[in-house]
Motif scaffolding. Structure first.
Motif, PDB file in Angstrom:
ATOM      1  N   THR A  54       0.826  -1.268  -0.073  1.00 52.72           N
ATOM      2  CA  THR A  54       0.012   0.124  -0.029  1.00 52.72           C
ATOM      3  C   THR A  54       1.049   1.249   0.010  1.00 52.72           C
ATOM      4  O   THR A  54       0.336   2.443  -0.363  1.00 52.72           O
ATOM      5  N   THR A  55       2.068   1.177   0.479  1.00 51.36           N
ATOM      6  CA  THR A  55       3.089   2.391   0.538  1.00 51.36           C
ATOM      7  C   THR A  55       3.835   2.507  -0.800  1.00 51.36           C
ATOM      8  O   THR A  55       4.138   3.573  -1.171  1.00 51.36           O
ATOM      9  N   ILE A  56       4.017   1.390  -1.411  1.00 51.69           N
ATOM     10  CA  ILE A  56       5.285   1.521  -2.980  1.00 51.69           C
ATOM     11  C   ILE A  56       4.557   2.651  -3.760  1.00 51.69           C
ATOM     12  O   ILE A  56       5.581   3.543  -4.214  1.00 51.69           O
ATOM     13  N   PRO A  57       3.451   2.667  -4.245  1.00 51.28           N
ATOM     14  CA  PRO A  57       2.950   3.755  -4.965  1.00 51.28           C
ATOM     15  C   PRO A  57       3.241   5.021  -4.392  1.00 51.28           C
ATOM     16  O   PRO A  57       3.785   6.089  -5.188  1.00 51.28           O
ATOM     17  N   ALA A  58       3.184   5.362  -3.372  1.00 50.22           N
ATOM     18  CA  ALA A  58       3.356   6.775  -2.580  1.00 50.22           C
ATOM     19  C   ALA A  58       5.024   6.986  -2.462  1.00 50.22           C
ATOM     20  O   ALA A  58       5.311   8.245  -3.003  1.00 50.22           O
ATOM     21  N   ARG A 104       5.443  11.543 -14.048  1.00 51.90           N
ATOM     22  CA  ARG A 104       4.582  10.754 -13.106  1.00 51.90           C
ATOM     23  C   ARG A 104       3.760   9.646 -13.557  1.00 51.90           C
ATOM     24  O   ARG A 104       3.904   8.348 -13.153  1.00 51.90           O
ATOM     25  N   ALA A 105       3.072   9.886 -14.638  1.00 52.12           N
ATOM     26  CA  ALA A 105       2.294   8.650 -15.137  1.00 52.12           C
ATOM     27  C   ALA A 105       3.338   7.633 -15.607  1.00 52.12           C
ATOM     28  O   ALA A 105       3.048   6.159 -15.520  1.00 52.12           O
ATOM     29  N   SER A 106       4.330   8.002 -16.247  1.00 48.22           N
ATOM     30  CA  SER A 106       5.106   6.871 -16.988  1.00 48.22           C
ATOM     31  C   SER A 106       5.892   6.159 -15.585  1.00 48.22           C
ATOM     32  O   SER A 106       6.070   4.881 -15.679  1.00 48.22           O
ATOM     33  N   ILE A 107       6.186   6.885 -14.548  1.00 52.45           N
ATOM     34  CA  ILE A 107       6.993   6.239 -13.578  1.00 52.45           C
ATOM     35  C   ILE A 107       5.959   5.220 -12.727  1.00 52.45           C
ATOM     36  O   ILE A 107       6.342   4.101 -12.420  1.00 52.45           O
ATOM     37  N   GLN A 108       4.636   5.667 -12.451  1.00 54.58           N
ATOM     38  CA  GLN A 108       3.656   4.930 -11.805  1.00 54.58           C
ATOM     39  C   GLN A 108       3.266   3.504 -12.773  1.00 54.58           C
ATOM     40  O   GLN A 108       3.121   2.574 -12.298  1.00 54.58           O
ATOM     41  N   SER A 109       3.345   3.814 -14.064  1.00 56.06           N
ATOM     42  CA  SER A 109       3.032   2.471 -15.034  1.00 56.06           C
ATOM     43  C   SER A 109       4.303   1.653 -15.112  1.00 56.06           C
ATOM     44  O   SER A 109       4.041   0.327 -15.146  1.00 56.06           O
ATOM     45  N   ILE A 110       5.506   2.214 -14.784  1.00 56.60           N
ATOM     46  CA  ILE A 110       6.636   1.119 -14.883  1.00 56.60           C
ATOM     47  C   ILE A 110       6.215   0.303 -13.456  1.00 56.60           C
ATOM     48  O   ILE A 110       6.552  -0.865 -13.658  1.00 56.60           O
ATOM     49  N   SER A 111       6.111   0.838 -12.285  1.00 60.87           N
ATOM     50  CA  SER A 111       5.904   0.122 -11.206  1.00 60.87           C
ATOM     51  C   SER A 111       4.609  -0.853 -11.316  1.00 60.87           C
ATOM     52  O   SER A 111       4.760  -1.757 -10.854  1.00 60.87           O
ATOM     53  N   SER A 112       3.548  -0.382 -12.093  1.00 63.04           N
ATOM     54  CA  SER A 112       2.640  -1.199 -12.054  1.00 63.04           C
ATOM     55  C   SER A 112       2.974  -2.583 -13.035  1.00 63.04           C
ATOM     56  O   SER A 112       2.416  -3.553 -12.705  1.00 63.04           O
ATOM     57  N   THR A 113       3.475  -2.384 -14.128  1.00 61.67           N
ATOM     58  CA  THR A 113       4.097  -3.196 -15.209  1.00 61.67           C
ATOM     59  C   THR A 113       5.035  -4.149 -14.497  1.00 61.67           C
ATOM     60  O   THR A 113       4.840  -5.424 -14.566  1.00 61.67           O
ATOM     61  N   ALA A 114       6.079  -3.614 -13.487  1.00 62.73           N
ATOM     62  CA  ALA A 114       6.701  -4.494 -12.747  1.00 62.73           C
ATOM     63  C   ALA A 114       5.859  -5.457 -11.755  1.00 62.73           C
ATOM     64  O   ALA A 114       6.258  -6.778 -11.637  1.00 62.73           O
TER      65      ALA A 114
END
Length: 177
Positions: free
Chosen positions: A102-106, A117-127
Motif C-alpha cells: 500500500t506504500t510503494i506507490p506513494a 509521474r504517469a510513466s513512473i507509476q506505469s513502470i511500477s504497475s508493470t513490474a
C-alpha cells in the motif's frame, strides 16, 4: 524490487496450495487462508495507518518492514505440516502487504514530477504484473528442480537482500516532508 516481491507473493496464490494438499490440508482450508488474509488486511490497514505519518522516512520504513514481513512469512512455513503454521504465515504476509504494497506507490511518487509521474507509476504497475505473471512459473520450476523448503529459503534470502537497497533510497522529492 516490485517484481521479486510479487514472485514471492504469488507462491501463496499458486504453489502453496499444492504443498498444503500434500500435507493433507484440504482445498477448503487453503481457500479459507485468503478469507483470513482479506479480513486481516481490512483490519490492519486502518490500525497501522496512524502509526506512520506521511513522510519519506516513514514510507521507506513501512516498505522495509513490509518486505521483511514477506520474507518472514516464507520462513514460517518451512517444514509446515499443520494448518496453524500456514495461518501464521499468511497473517505475517498480510501485515507485509498492508505495510509495503500500500506504500510503494506513494514512495515511488516521491521520485516523480509532473512530466514523468504517469510513466513512473506505469513502470511500477508493470513490474507488479511481471512478478505476478512469472511468480507461479518460477516458483513451480524451482520446486520441481529442488523442493519447497529450498524455494522458500531462496525467496526469503532474496527479500532480505532487497532490504539494504531499500534503506539506500534517498529522498529526492521536492516535498517538504
Amino acid at each position: 524490487v516490485i517484481i521479486f516481491i510479487w514472485i514471492g507473493y504469488e507462491q501463496w496464490n499458486s504453489n502453496i496450495s499444492v504443498l498444503m494438499l500434500s500435507k493433507n490440508i484440504s482445498v477448503q482450508k487453503y481457500s479459507f487462508l485468503f478469507t483470513i488474509s482479506t479480513f486481516e488486511i481490512v483490519i490492519f490497514q486502518p490500525l497501522l495507518r496512524p502509526v506512520f505519518k506521511s513522510n519519506f522516512e516513514n514510507e521507506r520504513l513501512r516498505v522495509v518492514v513490509g518486505v521483511f514481513m514477506f520474507a518472514l512469512s516464507y520462513l514460517i512455513i518451512l517444514d509446515a505440516t499443520t494448518y496453524w503454521r500456514f495461518i501464521l504465515g499468511i497473517t505475517v504476509l498480510s501485515i507485509g502487504d498492508v505495510l509495503a504494497l500500500t506504500t510503494i506507490p506513494a514512495l515511488i511518487n516521491r521520485y516523480a514530477n509532473d512530466n514523468n509521474r504517469a510513466s513512473i507509476q506505469s513502470i511500477s504497475s508493470t513490474a507488479g504484473s511481471v512478478g505476478r505473471a512469472i511468480g507461479p512459473l518460477a516458483g513451480g520450476y524451482m520446486i520441481s528442480q529442488t523442493n519447497y523448503n529450498f524455494t522458500f529459503i531462496v525467496i526469503f534470502v532474496g527479500h532480505v537482500m532487497l532490504l539494504p537497497l531499500l534503506l539506500l533510497l534517498k529522498n529526492t522529492s521536492k516535498h517538504i516532508n
